[in-house]
Design an enzyme around this catalytic site. Structure first.
Site, short mmCIF file in Angstrom:
data_model
loop_
_atom_site.label_atom_id
_atom_site.label_comp_id
_atom_site.label_asym_id
_atom_site.label_seq_id
_atom_site.Cartn_x
_atom_site.Cartn_y
_atom_site.Cartn_z
N GLY A 240 0.84 -1.20 0.00
CA GLY A 240 0.00 0.00 0.00
C GLY A 240 0.87 1.24 0.00
N PHE A 241 0.22 2.36 0.18
CA PHE A 241 0.93 3.66 0.10
C PHE A 241 2.01 3.78 1.18
CE2 PHE A 241 0.50 8.10 1.87
CZ PHE A 241 1.51 8.63 1.08
N ASP B 122 0.66 -8.95 1.03
CA ASP B 122 -0.38 -8.09 0.46
C ASP B 122 -1.08 -8.86 -0.65
OD1 ASP B 122 -1.92 -5.79 -0.40
OD2 ASP B 122 -0.37 -4.54 0.48
N LEU C 259 -0.02 -2.97 8.76
CA LEU C 259 -0.59 -1.82 8.05
C LEU C 259 -1.74 -2.24 7.14
CD1 LEU C 259 2.67 0.10 6.98
CD2 LEU C 259 1.40 0.24 9.12
N TYR D 283 -14.74 2.91 10.58
CA TYR D 283 -13.28 2.76 10.50
C TYR D 283 -12.64 3.16 11.83
CZ TYR D 283 -8.49 3.53 8.79
OH TYR D 283 -7.13 3.52 8.62
N LYS E 240 -10.56 0.54 14.16
CA LYS E 240 -9.15 0.78 14.54
C LYS E 240 -9.02 0.89 16.05
CE LYS E 240 -6.58 0.89 10.78
NZ LYS E 240 -5.43 -0.01 10.60
#
Ligand code: UDP
Length: 333
Positions: free
Chosen positions: A10-11, A31, A72, A145, A149
């Site tokens: 991911g980013f 991933d 992540l 979200y 989290k």
């Protein structure tokens, strides 16, 4: 060190993988996709494993091979919170449990990628790590979200009681090369895409809402430090800059830096995301703990960070296979 990064394609994960490779460490990425790490696939100390963090057997095997795991892997982005809350909840609540279970068995340190979203819309900014969370109704999908989290953070502290070293990082609006695509996702990439296409820049509300936009290199310095500094064990850190920017000013700056002839168009949140969305009016971290314990300051100005990000989206920073070119190590971290 041997490092596992779930969601490492991911980013943030892709930049973190580059940073550890530059330090001389070994990196395994778990991933489902690998577009953002194509340039790393041939690196001799890099290993990509295609799979899901929901696969407990696979996670256990991979965690057993490393010294630290960065979790992540997540479903992130407002468009997902309002369009597919079930997926947001399943991946974010169950993934962290697989990681923590495996880490306890193998005595492996965990760094959990959490979010500034957990503070919700608490109006008392700046937020210290122990400040209250202020969320809206569970009928408003936007909060799924933040809730997921926060559950992950509770799991981290529950495992900490069993003796597991865990560190929680709450990222504040991180942006930079490889952030999303130019048609959807977070506001920085949405605005850059609109500007480069000379389409109207869609500012929601009156544009007076604020965020603290954190350039990815600054975020990565703190994220690496969290995994290597023993003083970070058992702690939560806000990761970001405390320089607050109004969304309307972000739009104007992107217009200036791209030289775009886009107009600014004010749109209502309801038109874009419907009734399942509420905005956060201000989001500002207190970053003193990050500075004192991790020894990191966010030093990249929004102007400079956007300049680099726009250059990358224009195709001026595309990575070469097998090399690490976009991560510029600073004096910190
Ligand atoms: N935003 C906007 N236009 C867009 C997308 C987002 O004005 O096309 C605003 C949004 O209302 C919010 C801010 O930009 O106040 C940041 O939105 P983003 O979705 O990037 O993430 P958030 O920080 O809310 O999690």
């Amino acid at each position: 060190m041997r490092v596992l990064i779930t969601g490492g394609a991911g980013f943030v994960g892709s930049h973190l993988a580059e940073a550890f490779l530059q330090r001389g460490d070994r990196v395994t990425v778990l991933d489902g996709v690998n577009e953002k790490i194509h340039h790393l696939l041939a690196h001799p100390r890099f290993c990509f494993v295609r799979g899901s963090v929901l696969d407990g057997v696979l996670v256990d095997r991979l965690v057993g091979e490393v010294d630290v795991v960065y979790h992540l892997a997540a479903v992130v982005g407002v468009e997902h919170y309002v369009s597919n809350p079930l997926k947001v909840l399943e991946v974010n609540v169950n993934g962290i449990q697989n990681v923590l279970k495996a880490a306890l068995v193998h005595r492996c340190k965990v760094v959990f990628g959490s979010t500034s979203e957990v503070y919700g819309r608490n109006l008392q900014v700046p937020w210290r790590e122990d400040d209250d969370r202020v969320l809206g109704s569970t009928r408003v999908d936007r909060w799924c979200y933040a809730t997921a989290k926060a559950v992950g953070e509770h799991f981290c502290f529950a495992y900490k009681r069993l003796g597991l070293p865990v560190t929680i990082l709450r990222f504040f609006n991180v942006y930079g090369p490889r952030l999303d695509n130019l048609h959807s996702g977070r506001v920085v990439s949405v605005f850059i895409g609109q500007a480069l296409r000379n389409e109207p820049i869609t500012v929601m509300g009156d544009g007076g809402q604020t965020r603290c936009f954190t350039y990815v290199d600054d975020c990565i310095h703190a994220t690496v430090a969290a995994g290597v500094a023993a003083a970070a064990d058992g702690e939560i850190f806000n990761v970001g800059t405390d320089v607050e920017t109004k969304i309307i000013n972000l739009a104007r700056l992107i217009l200036e830096l791209t030289g775009s002839c886009s107009e600014i168009r004010y749109v209502s949140h309801r038109d874009v995301y419907g009734a399942r969305y509420e905005d956060v009016p201000r989001r500002v971290p207190d970053v003193s703990k990050m500075q004192e314990i991790l020894g990191v300051r966010a030093i990249t100005s929004l102007r400079e960070g956007l300049r680099r990000t726009i250059a990358w989206f224009r195709g001026e920073g595309i990575e070469q296979s097998g090399t690490v070119v976009s991560y510029a190590p600073g004096s910190q971290g």
